[in-house]
Scaffold this active site. Structure first.
Site, PDB file in Angstrom:
ATOM      1  N   THR A   1       0.827  -1.208   0.000  1.00 40.50           N
ATOM      2  CA  THR A   1       0.000   0.000   0.000  1.00 40.50           C
ATOM      3  C   THR A   1       0.858   1.253   0.000  1.00 40.50           C
ATOM      4  O   THR A   1       1.873   1.320   0.694  1.00 40.50           O
ATOM      5  CB  THR A   1      -0.915   0.018   1.239  1.00 40.50           C
ATOM      6  OG1 THR A   1      -1.833  -1.061   1.144  1.00 40.50           O
ATOM      7  CG2 THR A   1      -1.671   1.330   1.339  1.00 40.50           C
TER       8      THR A   1
ATOM      9  N   GLU B   1       9.656  -4.573  -1.995  1.00 41.36           N
ATOM     10  CA  GLU B   1       9.925  -5.799  -1.226  1.00 41.36           C
ATOM     11  C   GLU B   1      10.879  -6.715  -1.994  1.00 41.36           C
ATOM     12  O   GLU B   1      10.604  -7.110  -3.131  1.00 41.36           O
ATOM     13  CB  GLU B   1       8.612  -6.511  -0.930  1.00 41.36           C
ATOM     14  CG  GLU B   1       7.803  -5.783   0.138  1.00 41.36           C
ATOM     15  CD  GLU B   1       6.405  -6.335   0.326  1.00 41.36           C
ATOM     16  OE1 GLU B   1       5.937  -7.078  -0.547  1.00 41.36           O
ATOM     17  OE2 GLU B   1       5.768  -5.996   1.350  1.00 41.36           O
TER      18      GLU B   1
ATOM     19  N   ASN C   1       6.011 -12.125   1.036  1.00 38.78           N
ATOM     20  CA  ASN C   1       4.555 -12.117   0.926  1.00 38.78           C
ATOM     21  C   ASN C   1       3.904 -13.458   1.233  1.00 38.78           C
ATOM     22  O   ASN C   1       2.703 -13.518   1.510  1.00 38.78           O
ATOM     23  CB  ASN C   1       4.145 -11.606  -0.455  1.00 38.78           C
ATOM     24  CG  ASN C   1       4.262 -10.102  -0.518  1.00 38.78           C
ATOM     25  OD1 ASN C   1       3.448  -9.384   0.061  1.00 38.78           O
ATOM     26  ND2 ASN C   1       5.304  -9.618  -1.156  1.00 38.78           N
TER      27      ASN C   1
ATOM     28  N   THR D   1      -3.048 -12.749   6.093  1.00 43.66           N
ATOM     29  CA  THR D   1      -4.186 -12.187   6.816  1.00 43.66           C
ATOM     30  C   THR D   1      -4.417 -12.988   8.083  1.00 43.66           C
ATOM     31  O   THR D   1      -3.989 -14.131   8.178  1.00 43.66           O
ATOM     32  CB  THR D   1      -5.460 -12.259   5.969  1.00 43.66           C
ATOM     33  OG1 THR D   1      -5.675 -13.602   5.574  1.00 43.66           O
ATOM     34  CG2 THR D   1      -5.372 -11.369   4.779  1.00 43.66           C
TER      35      THR D   1
END
Lengths: 220, 213
Positions: free
Chosen positions: A1, A88, A215, A220
């Site tokens: 983000t 990243e 990642n 989540t």
């Protein structure tokens, strides 16, 4: 983000400020890419306090507006590039410059398409001066150009001229990429597609094994 | 406040900022470089792991002319929807609250209400109109913000506000997630013969392909 907060003490009307911010965002944050995923949360807020003592800007084409716009561009581009640099898993920043299109928007679109290409990004990580992948990405950007006018350079090393691959020093080109990666520096890709006045830039980063690792673990 | 600032420095270094040559000069500071702005960044207990600062606040002493650019992703997060609504109603703002840890995205009506309540709480502490407070969130998608921790931290956050460089740096650190470096910059230039400053902070490392409007 991507999140951003920008502040200035310039005195500017709401209409002009919102237009300036739109322009600068398009020249900076909207021209970076790390992984091709558009976030649900991307947001840039820009506030103008108006207490610098400068005269008010109410005409987008005035000298004062142009001066402020140039400075706003620089601040947002500086921040945008630092995000791409910090992508990243990245080992280097990729700066793609496109010239020779009919307008700024076309050049910007080609530049961002090249910066977004997973194959170009992986080639940079592999220290592979792969002009074919760069040419391919430019070609599918959706902007028409004459392939016989396509020039590609990596830093100061020209790889393609008028659509023809050149007998470049492969070792030197690979070394250029390797040194940029080892120093977490910048790889410059220059693309010319014609004789038009349009030019634009985009920024990305190379694609390394660490991107997947980060990642896969950020869940989540 | 100084201990909060030192804590921020300990977690993350500053990014190299690549600026071209031009009629401007880079100056210390980020969001607080321009006149009228204060900032703060503290740890408020929102992050799942570690105690890196995770709450930032930027305020303006006056009603600042406001503008925003937002993701065009149809599944926009609650704070994005909130800010778009507020900027549609008002041309000025007094504060921007940013949290890291939870993105408050894909959280439905409850997530939107969290954004509203967060803005209202900041407005109450700053004694400004609730529509003068904007919200940004970043972190894990699908999780509502840890509202209790956020609300409990707000008095300390407001109490930490300062116009100094360290406060701008702390705020820049507080908005980071997987970033390895914080991003902050300020420049000074002449506009119509008068010195004008522009500063900013940003965060981002992954899920980066903005298409804002």
């Amino acid at each position: 983000t991507l999140l951003g907060v920008v502040t200035t003490d310039a005195l500017v009307t709401s209409k002009i400020w919102r237009e300036m911010v739109r322009t600068s965002v398009n020249r900076s944050f909207n021209q970076i890419t790390v992984d091709g995923d558009t976030s649900t949360n991307d947001c840039v807020i820009a506030l103008a306090s108006g207490i610098s003592g400068s005269s008010g800007i109410s005409d987008l084409h005035s000298n004062e507006a142009l001066q402020l716009q140039a400075c706003l561009d620089v601040v947002m581009q500086g921040l945008a590039k630092s995000i791409a640099w910090d992508g990243e898993g990245a080992t280097c920043l990729i700066e793609v410059t496109v010239t020779g299109t009919g307008n700024e928007a076309d050049a910007a679109k080609i530049a961002r398409t090249v910066a977004s290409s997973s194959l170009v990004k992986a080639a940079i990580y592999g220290r592979d001066p792969n002009w074919g992948r760069i040419a391919c990405a430019a070609g599918y950007a959706g902007i028409h150009f004459d392939a016989k006018k396509l020039d590609i350079s990596l830093g100061s090393i020209q790889l393609m001229k008028n659509g023809q691959p050149l007998a470049f020093d492969r070792s030197a080109a690979s070394s250029y990429l390797r040194m940029a990666g080892e120093a977490h520096g910048t790889v410059e890709i220059h693309i010319s597609v014609g004789d038009g006045p349009g030019n634009g830039q985009a920024w990305g980063c190379d694609l390394s094994y660490d991107y997947v690792k980060i990642n896969a673990e950020y869940t989540t | 406040m100084s201990s909060e600032t030192e804590t921020a420095y300990a977690y993350i270094s500053a990014a190299p900022i690549l600026l071209p040559e031009g009629p401007w000069k880079q100056i210390p500071g980020g969001v607080t470089a321009a006149k009228g702005f204060k900032a703060a960044g503290i740890y408020g207990g929102l992050r799942a792991v570690g105690e890196k600062p995770d709450l930032a606040l930027v305020t303006c002493d006056t009603d600042a002319i406001s503008a925003g650019a937002f993701t065009t992703n149809i599944v926009a997060a609650a704070p994005v929807q909130y800010c778009k609504n507020v900027l549609g109603l008002s041309t000025t703002a007094r504060a921007v609250l940013v949290n890291a840890g939870q993105a408050n995205a894909a959280t439905g009506d409850a997530g939107y209400q969290d954004a509203v309540e967060s803005a209202n709480a900041v407005a109450q502490l700053l004694k400004v109109n609730p529509n003068a407070v904007l919200i940004e969130s970043t972190g894990v998608i699908g999780q509502r913000i840890k509202k209790e921790a956020l609300l409990n931290s707000l008095p300390r956050l407001v109490g930490s506000l300062s116009s100094n460089v360290q406060s701008a740096d702390s705020a820049a650190v507080a908005i980071t997630t997987t970033d390895l470096v914080s991003k902050s910059v300020a420049v000074e230039t002449q506009v119509g013969g008068v010195s004008v400053r522009i500063g900013g902070m940003a965060k981002g490392s992954g899920m980066i392909h903005p298409n804002m409007a």
